[in-house]
Design an enzyme around this catalytic site. Structure first.
Site, PDB file in Angstrom:
ATOM      1  CD  GLU A 204      -2.933  -1.190   2.315  1.00 58.82           C
ATOM      2  OE1 GLU A 204      -2.652  -0.624   3.371  1.00 58.82           O
ATOM      3  OE2 GLU A 204      -4.007  -1.778   2.107  1.00 58.82           O
TER       4      GLU A 204
ATOM      5  CG  ASP B 284      -7.343  -5.586   4.697  1.00 61.10           C
ATOM      6  OD1 ASP B 284      -6.905  -5.821   5.823  1.00 61.10           O
ATOM      7  OD2 ASP B 284      -7.192  -4.501   4.099  1.00 61.10           O
TER       8      ASP B 284
ATOM      9  CD  GLU C 287      -9.560  -1.160   8.367  1.00 63.25           C
ATOM     10  OE1 GLU C 287      -8.623  -1.738   8.962  1.00 63.25           O
ATOM     11  OE2 GLU C 287      -9.436  -0.670   7.232  1.00 63.25           O
TER      12      GLU C 287
HETATM   13  C1  BDP Z   1      -5.986  -2.143   5.943  1.00 64.75           C
HETATM   14  C2  BDP Z   1      -6.257  -0.821   6.582  1.00 64.75           C
HETATM   15  C3  BDP Z   1      -5.084   0.110   6.480  1.00 64.75           C
HETATM   16  C4  BDP Z   1      -3.851  -0.581   7.030  1.00 64.75           C
HETATM   17  C5  BDP Z   1      -3.644  -1.885   6.317  1.00 64.75           C
HETATM   18  C6  BDP Z   1      -2.498  -2.696   6.891  1.00 64.75           C
HETATM   19  O1  BDP Z   1      -7.377  -0.245   5.960  1.00 64.75           O
HETATM   20  O2  BDP Z   1      -5.383   1.281   7.177  1.00 64.75           O
HETATM   21  O3  BDP Z   1      -2.727   0.233   6.916  1.00 64.75           O
HETATM   22  O4  BDP Z   1      -4.788  -2.678   6.446  1.00 64.75           O
HETATM   23  O5  BDP Z   1      -2.769  -3.672   7.570  1.00 64.75           O
HETATM   24  O6  BDP Z   1      -7.017  -3.020   6.270  1.00 64.75           O
HETATM   25  O7  BDP Z   1      -1.337  -2.393   6.637  1.00 64.75           O
END
Ligand code: BDP
Length: 704
Positions: free
Chosen positions: A296, A370, A398
């Protein structure tokens, strides 16, 4: 108004409600045991505590035990340096090399009682600490949830919280206020909450915390911030908690002003070695680094043409002289519109098995996408025999309704932990992969993304305290049942009234399934609001990346619904052992909760429930909403048995949850109906709102 009356009114208004409980004390309340017989029985067992050890952790154990017992028994309990007359609880460290020491291991303990004396024996001070809290828990739960005597050992070495806390006090995906850590006040000011946080963790066996977000700021590695981290570590140490940091992989460039952060560059390697040495000069028992790399948008070794193993091993080298760990996250996925995100971490990491240094652990999220309300277990579990794999759960909700939804996560954690990978034959559960017993891992870690914040009650939704509690208890021993954990927590936190305990336990245990029903039934996943991850947005078709849309995951069309991951589809199923594939590969035998994870099912197909896919989908969305109403009604029945402030807080949040559940139901049913083109099954009243109206409601969450 006469002055006296005024004073009376003032006192009436300003006096706290009787028993008002703002949730701050969590499950560590230690209020007087109300049953006088029980109180008497425990009191005769606990008149003195013998503490002969002088190290900080043993001392903490004695003081915690004393404070807890005094509260529960309502009278002083004296600490003495020696003595074992009846009525004494003795905390004893085994001498080095004692035959039992190996058996107890680092954090284990043995509780035994004989002739009116109770002994807690451990090989290390941390064992005494955990033994002390076990005894307190036993008394707090009035002995209703398990035996007191016996040997207890954690199944996992590092039971860890990952805080996604940012330097400016915000928390990524945090729903309980601001960060606990007041970076600008540290190191001079130590908020008393840090210690209370440490106590809560120690009481459930948590012994490691990563204090900052995985999307890490490089500033944590500067001397200024290391002195702040040191101050936190000093508070946590007497509770046997190690501090870890998330790092930014580009730190050599950002902080060291080097030209590159290439892990094979000698200057970069030297920079990290020196940096790690510096970290240890602040925190001599520092735990290690957690790394999110090439994920990401975070920097990583791949920008330099290197692999995850190259990156991790470079850091591992720097830790070798000090004994720390590198925890490298496997949460990676590339934006391939033709690919299947399900497979990507596996494809990236599986070939690296055997290439990581011994002090590297790869941390894998529980499922392949996720942290969804329900996911199949991540296919990497069982697939990396030569690389210790850590479990990463998300405690913060979340994707499970933020802090307005009552969702007890123990069943979600357990479902994953109890899944069989078949890596070494039947019984190779995910739990046994993580605890190291399937592949003989030398290091074992279970991590949970924390749900704590600056809210007075720590977790936003007061009932979400149960999720922090459950994570700790399962990280200690994944064999605990969800029911036991729910009962322990309820008795310690809310009430001892048998019928209220039964009701609350029931509410907790069913709550995750209810949440799944009104959001993502039968294996739907990742159809939530974009970015914010709140509420439904199944129609989301365009985003910065295809795998951030909803249509990528649900694949609804005129024929049916669901992601075909069989041999005819993305073939993601083939990543599992043949026995697991068998469970899920056929649409007729695949369990309904996982059906749409693996199959594209025609709307008309009759399922094992006897209903068609479309009807079943509608029934589940509707049932989910009704179940929330049932939870609301059941919560009302415990009103007289729980604290009024708690009661009101939960009641309000349940009402919000009901409203949100209706939004999910109406949005999803109306949207999927545009594909199925079918009426709602008989008996279900069509939504009062239109799809356009639902879209507008959801749009609001996207506004800045
Ligand atoms: C996702 C979240 C994000 C996190 C990412 C992670 O939306 O904010 O940074 O996981 O685990 O689910 O790195």
């Amino acid at each position: 108004m006469p002055r006296l009356l005024g004073l009376f009114l003032f006192l009436l208004i300003s006096a706290p409600a009787a028993n008002a409980d703002d949730g701050y004390r969590l499950w560590l309340k230690y209020d007087l045991i109300s049953n006088p017989q029980l109180r008497k029985a425990y009191a005769s067992m606990a008149r003195f505590i013998t503490c002969s050890e002088n190290d900080p952790v043993s001392k903490t154990a004695c003081l915690e035990l004393q404070a807890g017992l005094q509260g529960l028994l309502g009278r002083p309990v004296l600490i003495q340096a020696s003595g074992s007359k009846p009525g004494t609880i003795e905390l004893l460290l085994l001498p080095k090399g004692a035959p039992d020491a190996d058996n107890l291991g680092k954090d284990g303990f043995k509780i035994q009682s004989a002739r009116g004396r109770l002994t807690i024996v451990a090989a290390q001070p941390s064992g005494l600490l955990y033994g002390a809290f076990e005894l307190l828990r036993y008394i707090q739960t009035e002995g209703k949830t398990g035996e007191l005597s016996g040997v207890r050992r954690p199944r996992v070495q590092f039971r860890m919280l990952n805080h996604w806390d940012n330097p400016l006090g915000t928390i990524e995906r945090g729903y309980a206020g601001a960060s606990l850590w007041k970076w600008y006040e540290l190191p001079e000011t130590i908020d008393p909450r840090y210690r209370d946080y440490a106590r809560a963790n120690a009481s459930i066996g948590i012994n490691a915390v990563v204090v900052n977000n995985v999307n890490a700021s490089a500033r944590f590695l500067t001397p200024e911030y290391l002195s702040k981290v040191k101050a936190l570590a000093d508070v946590l140490r007497p509770y046997s908690i190690k501090v870890f940091l998330s790092i930014n992989f580009a730190s050599p460039k950002i902080l060291g002003k080097l030209k590159t952060s290439d892990p094979l560059d000698p200057q970069v390697r030297a920079w990290w070695q020196e940096k790690v040495r510096e970290v240890y000069s602040y925190v001599p028992d520092f735990g290690g680094f957690l790394v999110k790399a090439n994920s990401e948008g975070e920097p990583g070794p791949q920008e330099h043409g290197r692999t995850h193993a190259d990156g991790a091993n470079m850091l591992a080298d720097a830790f070798r002289p000090h004994g720390g760990l590198v925890i490298w996250r496997a949460f990676v996925y590339g934006p391939d519109p033709k690919g299947d995100r399900f497979k990507e971490a596996y494809q990236e990491f599986k070939p690296l098995d055997g290439q990581f240094a011994p002090n590297v652990v790869v941390q894998v999220k529980n499922g392949p996408i996720d942290f969804q309300p329900r996911e199949p277990f991540h296919p990497l579990f069982g697939a990396m025999p030569r690389t210790p794999l850590a479990m990463e759960f998300q405690i913060t909700q979340e994707y499970l309704g933020f802090s307005t939804n009552l969702v007890f996560l123990a069943p979600l954690f357990k479902e994953c932990l109890d899944s069989d990978t078949y890596a070494r034959g039947k019984g190779s559960t995910v739990a046994r992969v993580v605890d190291g017993s399937v592949h003989d891992y030398p290091v074992t870690v279970m991590a949970g993304v924390a749900n704590t914040g600056s809210d007075r009650n720590w977790t936003g939704h007061s009932m979400s305290q149960a999720n922090w509690y459950a994570f700790g208890r399962l990280a200690w021993d994944h064999q605990h049942s969800s029911a036991r954990i729910a009962e322990e927590w309820t008795r310690m936190t809310l009430t001892q009234d048998p019928s209220a305990v039964a009701t609350i336990k029931d509410i907790l245990l069913g709550s995750r399934e209810t949440y799944v029903r009104f959001t993502t039934p039968m294996g739907l996943h990742h159809i939530m609001g974009q970015g914010i991850h709140f509420g439904p947005e199944p129609w989301l078709a365009r985003s910065a990346r295809p795998d951030w849309t909803s249509i990528y995951y649900h694949r609804a069309d005129s024929i049916g619904l669901g992601f075909d991951r069989t041999s005819q589809g993305s073939q993601a199923l083939s990543l599992y052992a043949p026995e697991v594939q068998k469970q899920w590969s056929h649409p007729d035998s695949c369990e309904l909760p996982y059906l749409l994870w693996f199959h594209h099912i025609p709307w008309d197909k009759t399922l094992s429930s006897g209903r068609t896919l479309w009807d079943e989908l509608c029934f589940r969305y509707y049932a989910g909403v009704e179940e929330v109403a049932v939870i609301q009604a059941r919560w009302k029945t415990v009103q007289s048995q729980v604290d009024p402030e708690w009661f009101a807080d939960v009641q309000g949040r349940l009402a919000a949850q009901h409203r949100e559940a209706l939004n999910w139901r109406d949005a999803c049913v109306l949207y999927f109906q545009t594909f199925s083109q079918k009426p709602l099954p008989p008996g279900l009243t069509p939504p009062k709102r239109t799809l356009e109206e639902m879209k507008r409601i959801v749009e609001i969450y996207q506004l800045r």
